[in-house]
Scaffold this active site. Structure first.
Site, PDB file in Angstrom:
ATOM      1  N   ARG A   1     -44.545  50.325 -80.275  1.00 24.79           N
ATOM      2  CA  ARG A   1     -44.399  51.642 -79.519  1.00 24.79           C
ATOM      3  C   ARG A   1     -45.073  51.978 -78.458  1.00 24.79           C
ATOM      4  O   ARG A   1     -44.977  52.878 -77.780  1.00 24.79           O
ATOM      5  CB  ARG A   1     -44.472  52.608 -81.132  1.00 24.79           C
ATOM      6  CG  ARG A   1     -43.576  53.401 -81.208  1.00 24.79           C
ATOM      7  CD  ARG A   1     -43.776  55.236 -82.076  1.00 24.79           C
ATOM      8  NE  ARG A   1     -42.813  54.473 -83.425  1.00 24.79           N
ATOM      9  CZ  ARG A   1     -43.487  54.620 -84.658  1.00 24.79           C
ATOM     10  NH1 ARG A   1     -44.231  54.904 -84.691  1.00 24.79           N
ATOM     11  NH2 ARG A   1     -42.475  54.131 -85.382  1.00 24.79           N
TER      12      ARG A   1
ATOM     13  N   TYR B   1     -29.390  52.525 -89.493  1.00 27.18           N
ATOM     14  CA  TYR B   1     -29.630  53.539 -88.641  1.00 27.18           C
ATOM     15  C   TYR B   1     -27.703  53.553 -88.428  1.00 27.18           C
ATOM     16  O   TYR B   1     -26.895  54.501 -88.211  1.00 27.18           O
ATOM     17  CB  TYR B   1     -30.006  53.317 -87.532  1.00 27.18           C
ATOM     18  CG  TYR B   1     -31.615  52.773 -87.042  1.00 27.18           C
ATOM     19  CD1 TYR B   1     -31.401  54.626 -86.535  1.00 27.18           C
ATOM     20  CD2 TYR B   1     -32.435  52.128 -87.256  1.00 27.18           C
ATOM     21  CE1 TYR B   1     -33.624  54.692 -87.226  1.00 27.18           C
ATOM     22  CE2 TYR B   1     -33.764  52.137 -86.966  1.00 27.18           C
ATOM     23  CZ  TYR B   1     -33.838  53.285 -86.802  1.00 27.18           C
ATOM     24  OH  TYR B   1     -34.686  54.208 -88.007  1.00 27.18           O
TER      25      TYR B   1
ATOM     26  N   ARG C   1     -42.062  61.574 -69.122  1.00 27.61           N
ATOM     27  CA  ARG C   1     -40.625  62.074 -69.653  1.00 27.61           C
ATOM     28  C   ARG C   1     -40.828  63.645 -69.267  1.00 27.61           C
ATOM     29  O   ARG C   1     -39.658  63.805 -69.063  1.00 27.61           O
ATOM     30  CB  ARG C   1     -41.854  61.397 -71.387  1.00 27.61           C
ATOM     31  CG  ARG C   1     -41.046  60.417 -71.142  1.00 27.61           C
ATOM     32  CD  ARG C   1     -39.667  60.122 -71.902  1.00 27.61           C
ATOM     33  NE  ARG C   1     -39.075  60.437 -73.316  1.00 27.61           N
ATOM     34  CZ  ARG C   1     -38.549  61.563 -73.771  1.00 27.61           C
ATOM     35  NH1 ARG C   1     -38.059  62.382 -72.244  1.00 27.61           N
ATOM     36  NH2 ARG C   1     -38.096  61.517 -74.513  1.00 27.61           N
TER      37      ARG C   1
ATOM     38  N   ASP D   1     -35.229  50.160 -76.646  1.00 34.35           N
ATOM     39  CA  ASP D   1     -35.354  50.688 -77.434  1.00 34.35           C
ATOM     40  C   ASP D   1     -34.302  50.042 -78.266  1.00 34.35           C
ATOM     41  O   ASP D   1     -33.667  49.622 -77.847  1.00 34.35           O
ATOM     42  CB  ASP D   1     -34.341  52.476 -77.778  1.00 34.35           C
ATOM     43  CG  ASP D   1     -34.977  52.836 -79.363  1.00 34.35           C
ATOM     44  OD1 ASP D   1     -35.894  53.765 -79.354  1.00 34.35           O
ATOM     45  OD2 ASP D   1     -33.720  52.809 -80.100  1.00 34.35           O
TER      46      ASP D   1
ATOM     47  N   ARG E   1     -46.767  57.567 -76.851  1.00 39.13           N
ATOM     48  CA  ARG E   1     -47.571  58.657 -77.571  1.00 39.13           C
ATOM     49  C   ARG E   1     -48.421  59.256 -77.728  1.00 39.13           C
ATOM     50  O   ARG E   1     -49.085  59.761 -78.118  1.00 39.13           O
ATOM     51  CB  ARG E   1     -46.983  57.889 -79.407  1.00 39.13           C
ATOM     52  CG  ARG E   1     -45.273  57.725 -80.342  1.00 39.13           C
ATOM     53  CD  ARG E   1     -45.369  57.804 -81.340  1.00 39.13           C
ATOM     54  NE  ARG E   1     -44.376  57.574 -81.726  1.00 39.13           N
ATOM     55  CZ  ARG E   1     -43.986  58.205 -82.870  1.00 39.13           C
ATOM     56  NH1 ARG E   1     -44.806  58.307 -84.087  1.00 39.13           N
ATOM     57  NH2 ARG E   1     -42.412  58.030 -83.325  1.00 39.13           N
TER      58      ARG E   1
END
Length: 323
Positions: free
Chosen positions: A2, A127, A15, A51, A6
Site C-alpha cells: 500500500r 469488485y 493528494r 491500483d 497512508r
C-alpha cells in the site's frame, strides 16, 4: 504494501491537489509517489504507484476511485455483462502505468528492482460483481453458484486481460510482478480449487520465465495446500501464517514473503525490532523477502515504518544465532 498513501506526509500533500485516479494516470505524479518511500525509507525495491482496478476501466466498466474506496456503478452480474467486457491494448489504454515503470527504471538504474502488480482474477471479480467491497461477498458467491460456467468465463476474461497487462509491465522494465488475491480467503477450499486457482494458474503459466511472480493471499491458511500448486515463484503471506511451518510444508523451491502484522507498527520501537527479528529468524534468511503481512494502516508513524525497514536491513543472522 500500500505504498506511500497512508502514512507519508509528502503523499498527502500531493493528494490534496490531485485526485487518486489522476495520480494513477499521470506518469509524472505516479513516479513521484512511487519514489517517495524509496527516498524517505531506503526500501530495497520500488513498487509502481497504481491500483488493482485500473484494468477494470480499460475492460469497459465505469470506475470511481476515491478516499471512500472503489465504486463500480455498473457491476457485472449476467452473461451479457460478461460478454461486453473486452480485451484491451495495455500500451494504448493503460500506457500511463508502463510509462511510469519506464521512468522509474531510468531514474534508479539496474540496481533497484521496480515491481509491477495486478489483481488475481478472483479478487478482481469480487469488485466487478459486487460493485464495492462488501462483507461476505454474497452477490459474487451467488453468481458463482447459480451460473458457474458464466462465472468461469468472467475469470477467464480477467485472466487473459491480466496476462497482457503484466507482460506489458515486464516489457517496460518491471523486475518482478505481484498478483494480489486479498479476498481469496473468503472461499472454501473446494470453490478455490474449482474457480480461483485455475484462473490464477492460467496467468502464471503464461508468464512463466518472463519475470518472478509473487502471489499474495490473505486469511488463506485453509487454502495453502492448493495455493502451493499455483506455480508462483514467491508466496506472500499475511501475519496469521508461521513462516517456518509453511516452509516445512512447501519445501525449499518456493520463496516466501512477509509477514509483519501492520498493527505492530503502532507499538513501541523495541517491539517492532524484536518482532521483525523473530520473523527473519524463522527462515534464516533463505528464500525470504521481508515485508508486511498486509497494507500499511492509516496513521502509522513514519518513524515506525523506518524502524521496520532498518531492522530488516541491519539484522545479522550470525549475531542472532550466537545469542
Amino acid at each position: 504494501m500500500r505504498q506511500a498513501g497512508r502514512y507519508l506526509p509528502e503523499y498527502r500533500e500531493l493528494r490534496a491537489k490531485h485526485a487518486f485516479l489522476e495520480v494513477c494516470k499521470t506518469p509524472d505524479l505516479a513516479v513521484e509517489v512511487s519514489m517517495q518511500p524509496f527516498r524517505r525509507l531506503g526500501v530495497d525495491a520500488i513498487i509502481v504507484f497504481s491500483d488493482i482496478l485500473i484494468p477494470v476501466q480499460a475492460m469497459g466498466l465505469p470506475l470511481e476511485l476515491g478516499d471512500a474506496g472503489p465504486d463500480l456503478p455498473e457491476p457485472v452480474r449476467s452473461a451479457e455483462a460478461v460478454r461486453k467486457l473486452h480485451q484491451f491494448d495495455p500500451e494504448t489504454d493503460t500506457g500511463f502505468v508502463m510509462e511510469a515503470i519506464r521512468r522509474i527504471v531510468r531514474i534508479v538504474g539496474p540496481d533497484v528492482p521496480v515491481l509491477g502488480f495486478a489483481a488475481a482474477p478472483w479478487t478482481l471479480a469480487c469488485y466487478m460483481v459486487e460493485g464495492k467491497t462488501r462483507e461476505g461477498f454474497a452477490t459474487v458467491k451467488q453468481f458463482l453458484y447459480e451460473k458457474p460456467n458464466t462465472f468461469r468465463e468472467l475469470l477467464h476474461r480477467i485472466a487473459q486481460t491480466t496476462i497482457a497487462y503484466l507482460k506489458a509491465q515486464i516489457a517496460a522494465g518491471a523486475a518482478a510482478v505481484q498478483l494480489f488475491d486479498t479476498w481469496c480467503g473468503e472461499l472454501a477450499l473446494p470453490d478455490y480449487q474449482a474457480f480461483a486457482l485455475p484462473a490464477l494458474q492460467e496467468i502464471i503459466s503464461a508468464l512463466r520465465g518472463s519475470a518472478p511472480i509473487i502471489y499474495y493471499t490473505k486469511a488463506s491458511h485453509h487454502l495453502l495446500p492448493a495455493i502451493a500448486r499455483s506455480g508462483a515463484d514467491v508466496l506472500s503471506c499475511d501475519w496469521r501464517v508461521d513462516l517456518a511451518e509453511l516452509r516445512a510444508t512447501l519445501g525449499p523451491k518456493v520463496a516466501l514473503q512477509g509477514n509483519l502484522d501492520p498493527a505492530v507498527l503502532f507499538g513501541p520501537q523495541d517491539h517492532i525490532r524484536k518482532t521483525t527479528h523473530e520473523i527473519l529468524s524463522q527462515l534464516g534468511g533463505v528464500g525470504h523477502i521481508l515485508n508486511l503481512g498486509h497494507g500499511i494502516l492509516p496513521g502509522t508513524p513514519v518513524e515506525s515504518a523506518q524502524t521496520f525497514i532498518t531492522s530488516g536491513q541491519q539484522f545479522s543472522f550470525t549475531e542472532s544465532a550466537s545469542r
